[in-house]
Motif scaffolding. Sequence first.
Motif, PDB file in Angstrom:
ATOM      1  N   ARG A  89      66.547  53.443  33.985  1.00  0.00           N
ATOM      2  CA  ARG A  89      67.280  52.189  33.786  1.00  0.00           C
ATOM      3  C   ARG A  89      66.379  50.978  33.590  1.00  0.00           C
ATOM      4  O   ARG A  89      66.860  49.850  33.557  1.00  0.00           O
ATOM      5  N   LEU A  90      65.095  51.211  33.434  1.00  0.00           N
ATOM      6  CA  LEU A  90      64.157  50.106  33.231  1.00  0.00           C
ATOM      7  C   LEU A  90      64.453  49.442  31.891  1.00  0.00           C
ATOM      8  O   LEU A  90      64.481  50.092  30.852  1.00  0.00           O
ATOM      9  N   GLY A  91      64.701  48.138  31.917  1.00  0.00           N
ATOM     10  CA  GLY A  91      65.030  47.409  30.695  1.00  0.00           C
ATOM     11  C   GLY A  91      63.808  47.087  29.849  1.00  0.00           C
ATOM     12  O   GLY A  91      63.858  47.131  28.622  1.00  0.00           O
ATOM     13  N   ASP A  92      62.689  46.781  30.504  1.00  0.00           N
ATOM     14  CA  ASP A  92      61.476  46.372  29.823  1.00  0.00           C
ATOM     15  C   ASP A  92      60.299  46.861  30.666  1.00  0.00           C
ATOM     16  O   ASP A  92      60.286  46.659  31.883  1.00  0.00           O
ATOM     17  N   PRO A  93      59.288  47.483  30.049  1.00  0.00           N
ATOM     18  CA  PRO A  93      58.154  47.980  30.824  1.00  0.00           C
ATOM     19  C   PRO A  93      57.475  46.907  31.676  1.00  0.00           C
ATOM     20  O   PRO A  93      56.911  47.197  32.724  1.00  0.00           O
ATOM     21  N   GLU A  94      57.588  45.660  31.264  1.00  0.00           N
ATOM     22  CA  GLU A  94      56.969  44.561  32.002  1.00  0.00           C
ATOM     23  C   GLU A  94      57.566  44.406  33.408  1.00  0.00           C
ATOM     24  O   GLU A  94      56.919  43.883  34.312  1.00  0.00           O
ATOM     25  N   GLU A  95      58.797  44.901  33.595  1.00  0.00           N
ATOM     26  CA  GLU A  95      59.426  44.851  34.912  1.00  0.00           C
ATOM     27  C   GLU A  95      58.593  45.592  35.958  1.00  0.00           C
ATOM     28  O   GLU A  95      58.682  45.296  37.152  1.00  0.00           O
ATOM     29  N   LEU A  96      57.782  46.537  35.523  1.00  0.00           N
ATOM     30  CA  LEU A  96      56.939  47.293  36.456  1.00  0.00           C
ATOM     31  C   LEU A  96      55.927  46.389  37.148  1.00  0.00           C
ATOM     32  O   LEU A  96      55.532  46.648  38.285  1.00  0.00           O
ATOM     33  N   GLU A  97      55.511  45.334  36.477  1.00  0.00           N
ATOM     34  CA  GLU A  97      54.596  44.374  37.099  1.00  0.00           C
ATOM     35  C   GLU A  97      55.279  43.680  38.280  1.00  0.00           C
ATOM     36  O   GLU A  97      54.646  43.417  39.295  1.00  0.00           O
ATOM     37  N   TYR A  98      56.574  43.403  38.150  1.00  0.00           N
ATOM     38  CA  TYR A  98      57.307  42.703  39.206  1.00  0.00           C
ATOM     39  C   TYR A  98      57.492  43.557  40.450  1.00  0.00           C
ATOM     40  O   TYR A  98      57.613  43.022  41.554  1.00  0.00           O
ATOM     41  N   ILE A  99      57.559  44.882  40.275  1.00  0.00           N
ATOM     42  CA  ILE A  99      57.698  45.746  41.457  1.00  0.00           C
ATOM     43  C   ILE A  99      56.336  46.151  42.018  1.00  0.00           C
ATOM     44  O   ILE A  99      56.274  46.852  43.018  1.00  0.00           O
ATOM     45  N   GLY A 100      55.255  45.715  41.372  1.00  0.00           N
ATOM     46  CA  GLY A 100      53.916  46.008  41.884  1.00  0.00           C
ATOM     47  C   GLY A 100      53.417  47.399  41.559  1.00  0.00           C
ATOM     48  O   GLY A 100      52.751  48.031  42.388  1.00  0.00           O
ATOM     49  N   ILE A 101      53.693  47.882  40.376  1.00  0.00           N
ATOM     50  CA  ILE A 101      53.312  49.252  39.992  1.00  0.00           C
ATOM     51  C   ILE A 101      51.829  49.519  40.206  1.00  0.00           C
ATOM     52  O   ILE A 101      51.442  50.591  40.652  1.00  0.00           O
ATOM     53  N   ARG A 102      50.992  48.551  39.937  1.00  0.00           N
ATOM     54  CA  ARG A 102      49.542  48.757  40.100  1.00  0.00           C
ATOM     55  C   ARG A 102      49.176  49.045  41.556  1.00  0.00           C
ATOM     56  O   ARG A 102      48.292  49.849  41.829  1.00  0.00           O
ATOM     57  N   ASP A 103      49.852  48.366  42.479  1.00  0.00           N
ATOM     58  CA  ASP A 103      49.587  48.597  43.901  1.00  0.00           C
ATOM     59  C   ASP A 103      49.932  50.032  44.294  1.00  0.00           C
ATOM     60  O   ASP A 103      49.182  50.680  45.017  1.00  0.00           O
ATOM     61  N   TYR A 104      51.080  50.517  43.823  1.00  0.00           N
ATOM     62  CA  TYR A 104      51.467  51.900  44.114  1.00  0.00           C
ATOM     63  C   TYR A 104      50.437  52.877  43.548  1.00  0.00           C
ATOM     64  O   TYR A 104      50.030  53.824  44.215  1.00  0.00           O
ATOM     65  N   LEU A 105      50.032  52.648  42.305  1.00  0.00           N
ATOM     66  CA  LEU A 105      49.119  53.570  41.633  1.00  0.00           C
ATOM     67  C   LEU A 105      47.710  53.521  42.210  1.00  0.00           C
ATOM     68  O   LEU A 105      46.972  54.498  42.104  1.00  0.00           O
ATOM     69  N   ASP A 106      47.337  52.402  42.826  1.00  0.00           N
ATOM     70  CA  ASP A 106      46.009  52.281  43.429  1.00  0.00           C
ATOM     71  C   ASP A 106      45.926  52.936  44.803  1.00  0.00           C
ATOM     72  O   ASP A 106      44.840  53.217  45.285  1.00  0.00           O
ATOM     73  N   GLU A 107      47.068  53.165  45.435  1.00  0.00           N
ATOM     74  CA  GLU A 107      47.076  53.774  46.765  1.00  0.00           C
ATOM     75  C   GLU A 107      46.650  55.242  46.696  1.00  0.00           C
ATOM     76  O   GLU A 107      46.771  55.891  45.665  1.00  0.00           O
TER      77      GLU A 107
END
Length: 151
Positions: A80-98
Amino acid sequence: MKIMLSNEQATLDFGARLASLLPEKALIFLNGPLGAGKTTLVRGLLLASGHQGSTKSPTYTLVEPYQLPSKSFYHFDLYRLGDPEELEYIGIRDYLDEKAICLIEWPEKGAGFIPEADLVLNLDYEGQARSIKLEPSDASWCQTVEQSLGY
């Protein structure tokens, strides 16, 4: 490598076997049409890793965290992601860095914001059964998976 999964239990069993092979940190893409067994596979993986609660698809929340004694898991569903940029708002990089296992359903919806996967699992219908094709990024890991899973 393509594996046939005859029913839901076979999908759960595959997830459980895969759980034993995963390192502490990995990015796994789950591809396939609706109902192909992506969340069922994640459920098998989590159960084998010690999760005792329910496992639901994070279709509306985008991510479900599972902090288990042996490993941390983040299950994403980008359907249901409308725009890939929304991933920045949920902190995708933080999840992937863990140091965690990140499982992403519908990864194509996050193109440009998520890196290449360590393992891609392509699930599909095969009549009443399902098939799964494994595409590891590392050829040597592919051999380990084939030998260890016993398929």
